[in-house]
Design an enzyme around this catalytic site. Structure first.
Site, PDB file in Angstrom:
ATOM      1  CG  ASP A 298      -2.191   0.844   0.940  1.00 45.88           C
ATOM      2  OD1 ASP A 298      -2.147   1.694   0.026  1.00 45.88           O
ATOM      3  OD2 ASP A 298      -3.201   0.690   1.647  1.00 45.88           O
TER       4      ASP A 298
HETATM    5  C1  BGC Z   1      -4.907   3.174  -0.019  1.00 47.49           C
HETATM    6  C2  BGC Z   1      -5.108   2.102  -1.060  1.00 47.49           C
HETATM    7  C3  BGC Z   1      -4.914   2.670  -2.441  1.00 47.49           C
HETATM    8  C4  BGC Z   1      -3.539   3.295  -2.524  1.00 47.49           C
HETATM    9  C5  BGC Z   1      -3.218   3.882  -3.878  1.00 47.49           C
HETATM   10  C6  BGC Z   1      -3.628   3.946  -0.226  1.00 47.49           C
HETATM   11  O1  BGC Z   1      -3.546   5.049   0.603  1.00 47.49           O
HETATM   12  O2  BGC Z   1      -4.901   2.588   1.258  1.00 47.49           O
HETATM   13  O3  BGC Z   1      -6.377   1.523  -0.924  1.00 47.49           O
HETATM   14  O4  BGC Z   1      -5.065   1.680  -3.401  1.00 47.49           O
HETATM   15  O5  BGC Z   1      -3.455   4.341  -1.570  1.00 47.49           O
HETATM   16  O6  BGC Z   1      -3.923   5.018  -4.130  1.00 47.49           O
END
Ligand code: BGC
Length: 737
Positions: free
Chosen positions: A291
């Protein structure tokens, strides 16, 4: 020159010689060869530096100015593995891809990812709502629409579906998943993976899926985001892992590691989950992306000393791509040289990423053809899917005296007052993570009602009340309007950014000002219909007695007010059922239907409120009535390997056509590991015309449907008594030796 470099240059010389002599292209460029052969050939040509670049993801986009394109991409190494792509046109992608293809030695295409969560431009309902439709085929269609819009706009890979089982309505991200139940999450996970990926990832309207957030993120303590989660291995296996296992079986290409600390080992540094389970047991051959910045966040979590240590921990645990963490690009080379990261692990990681790129056909078609917006976005068929899904997501929670559907008698005789903060708030109806959705794409509530009740009712609009705060200045004028009406429609609930990432609420009641508004409108003495758009379950005990009807419309996306207008008028018969429990009060959290059994089921209750939910999982009313026949089993005693069929007839005994979802539960009264009170194992939704009877069937495979899993992930089926349950009925089933 060291030995490896000499061999490398000899090899390169040989490769060049064979190209010149045989006029042959390198094997990896030959699209007719199997993917594995191409991957191995390419890997064999790559330097360590080239390999490490593949393991990183930066961002690109939201910069469409021709003069700035070069500027935007100049900072990014041409050989980077992946970019998160924020534009909605492919030009910037293509410019960056050109650098990767032409300015790097081997011409490895980038993979462009984006959060296409519930639609790219044609935004459809949030996932929590989608599950209330109990229609996996509609969800699959909606995801296919999103995939088409995304791929044609330069996105190859979506960070979706989110399949985190969530039981705490305070947690803002409960809106992004399919609710509280592992089986429901698994079923909709499979539907969305199929919708995104289709049968052929190379197709110009499919994208690779990403299962997230692996794993247990939904167990966030006190509903807070990014925090510690206490998950025993038993709960990990029986509650949080099943949707992931289903998604991997369905062929999901990638997985995103989670932010949460899983009982002492963060998801992004967890060898057990990312390597032992995902790769060794489930044989996943795609890759894990972190993430956003989850790798350096291992430092904040206390699992790594510094960014170099974080790179080592995450990479060795099984995390292949560092999203925005800037740990792998900085430190992996040193870690390899120091011997704490092996070349085998580097090769395995790169191989996984290349595999997905080959499968997507990026080597053959690295660029996205530029298409006009009207060729990709908001196509009539895409909007139709979104509208149909939004209709089926709507849950009728209360309908005292059958006040709905409204049956106005003519514009001159019937007056409907329409009020509440959602009236002029199209943006709020998109929900969170709304991709490239725009407020102007959303069908306004006012317009939808005007069309729906044209010539049949006189509509009076008056917002009257804000979302939150303490401004009651419009209450008095709203009450005047209410007094002139025959019925009040109150559109209330949450703003789009009250749910989603980093959006925690300490209470899940309606804000005080909204509750006070409902109480004030009650003074008009007219029937009240409360229509809710929100991104989480709400605790409605304080307002429920004031309302004659309650309609949960969720955050529907671009269909906006149209589906609910259909429900209010009776054009649409509501068929949604809750995918998540609605408690009476925030204090009941966590509350979910599949809690394990209590030692004293009749005791240990709250003293101040009933311990039951206000609206339970699977609850939802219709404008018609369904009468269930007797539940029967084709056999009442079987061996573990023998299949059987459970069946029930359902008759529409009301006056209008409708659709019914039958939820099939099982229970196991005694087991060496305690199990939930009841477990959903199958569901089916069928349209049933007035007066018609339909048969619903559940083909039971005991090993699949009655077995349980232990803390080590081993599935077992004990001989003995089980129950199959539908509605209020339960029938005993014996599994014999
Ligand atoms: C979120 C994810 C997301 C990623 C990319 C993160 O902050 O937790 O769900 O896919 O960002 O944008």
């Amino acid at each position: 020159m060291d030995k490896r470099k000499i061999i490398g240059s000899l090899f390169m010389g040989f490769a060049f010689f064979s190209v010149a002599v045989n006029a042959q292209q390198p094997l990896y460029k030959n699209a007719t060869l199997p993917v594995e052969e191409r991957v191995n050939d390419l890997l064999g040509r790559m330097t360590l530096e080239e390999k490490i670049l593949q393991l990183n993801q930066y961002t690109l986009g939201r910069n469409n100015n021709e003069n700035n394109l070069g500027e935007a991409i100049k900072q990014i190494p041409a050989g980077i593995g992946s970019l998160i792509y924020f534009d909605e046109t492919p030009e910037l992608r293509n410019a960056m891809q050109k650098r990767a293809m032409e300015e790097t030695r081997l011409g490895i295409p980038l993979i462009f990812g984006y959060d296409v969560i519930h639609g790219f431009r044609t935004v459809y309902p949030i996932s929590l709502a989608q599950a209330c439709s109990w229609s996996t085929s509609l969800v699959e269609d909606a995801c296919a629409t999103a995939a088409m819009e995304a791929r044609k706009s330069g996105v190859d890979w979506t960070f979706s579906p989110m399949i985190d089982v969530a039981r705490d309505g305070r947690w803002g991200r409960i809106s992004e998943g399919y609710g509280e139940d592992p089986y429901t999450n698994a079923a909709f996970c499979v539907a969305s993976v199929n919708g995104y990926q289709g049968d052929d990832l190379k197709s110009s309207d499919r994208v690779a899926a990403c299962l997230k957030h692996y794993v247990g993120y939904g167990a966030s303590e006190a509903g807070m985001d990014y925090v510690y989660t206490e998950i025993s291995n038993q709960t990990l296996w029986d509650t949080y892992l099943p949707p992931y296992e289903a998604g991997i079986k369905a062929g999901a290409q990638t997985v995103m590691s989670s932010f949460n600390d899983i009982s002492g080992t963060p998801g992004s540094g967890n060898h057990y989950t990312m390597t032992e389970i995902l790769k060794n047991r489930w044989k996943h051959d795609g890759f894990v992306v972190s993430d956003w910045s989850a790798v350096p966040q291992l430092i904040a979590q206390g699992a790594a000393a510094d960014s170099k240590d974080a790179a080592r921990v995450a990479f060795n645990a099984g995390l292949e791509m560092d999203m925005m963490g800037r740990c792998y690009d900085k430190h992996l080379e040193t870690l390899v040289k120091e011997g704490t990261v092996s070349m085998e692990r580097i090769d395995d990681a790169v191989r996984r990423i290349l595999r997905v790129k080959f499968r997507l056909g990026l080597f053959e078609n690295p660029y996205t053809p530029v298409a006009k917006p009207e060729e990709r976005f908001l196509l009539p068929q895409s909007k139709a899917v979104a509208e149909r899904l939004a209709e089926e997501c709507i849950v009728l929670l209360k309908n005292e005296g059958g006040i709905l559907p409204l049956q106005p008698e003519g514009a001159s005789t019937t007056t409907i007052a329409v009020m509440g903060p959602l009236l002029d708030a199209e943006k709020e109806l998109l929900g969170n993570w709304n991709g490239h959705g725009r407020a102007e794409d959303v069908y306004p509530i006012k317009k939808a009602l005007q069309e729906e009740f044209a010539g049949r009712a006189n509509l009076l609009f008056h917002a009257g009340c804000p979302f939150d705060g303490d401004d009651e200045s419009q209450f008095a004028s709203a009450l005047e309007v209410a007094r002139q009406a025959d019925v009040l429609l109150l559109f209330m609930g949450e703003r789009h950014n009250w749910s989603g990432e980093n959006c925690v609420r300490s209470t899940i009641e309606l804000p005080d000002v909204q509750s006070a508004f409902i109480a004030e409108m009650k003074k008009a003495g007219k029937p009240i219909v409360l229509i809710l758009a929100n991104g989480r379950p709400l605790a409605l005990s304080n307002v429920e007695p004031l309302c004659d009807a309650i309609v949960e419309m969720w955050q529907p996306g671009v269909p906006g007010g149209k589906p609910v207008a259909g429900v209010l008028s009776g054009r649409v018969n509501p068929s949604g059922k809750l995918s998540v429990t609605f408690p009476r009060a925030t204090g009941q959290i966590p509350i979910y239907y599949n809690r394990r059994k209590s030692a004293r089921p009749e005791s240990g209750k709250y003293q101040d409120i009933p311990s039951t939910p206000l609206y339970e999982f699977g609850y939802g009313l219709s404008y018609t009535h369904f009468a269930y026949g007797d539940l029967s089993l084709s056999k009442s005693s079987v061996s573990a390997g023998e299949k059987l069929v459970a069946q029930i007839s359902v008759t529409n005994v009301g006056k209008c056509d409708g659709a019914e979802t039958v939820h099939w539960f099982i229970s196991d009264p005694a087991c060496r590991i305690t199990r939930p009170n009841k477990e959903l194992k199958h569901f089916e939704k069928q349209p049933i015309k007035a007066g018609e009877t339909k048969i619903f069937r559940f083909e039971i495979d005991p090993m699949r449907d009655l077995s349980f899993v232990d803390a080590d992930g081993q599935h077992f089926l004990e001989p003995g008594e089980y129950y199959v349950m539908v509605g209020g009925q339960k029938v005993k089933l014996e599994i014999h030796e």
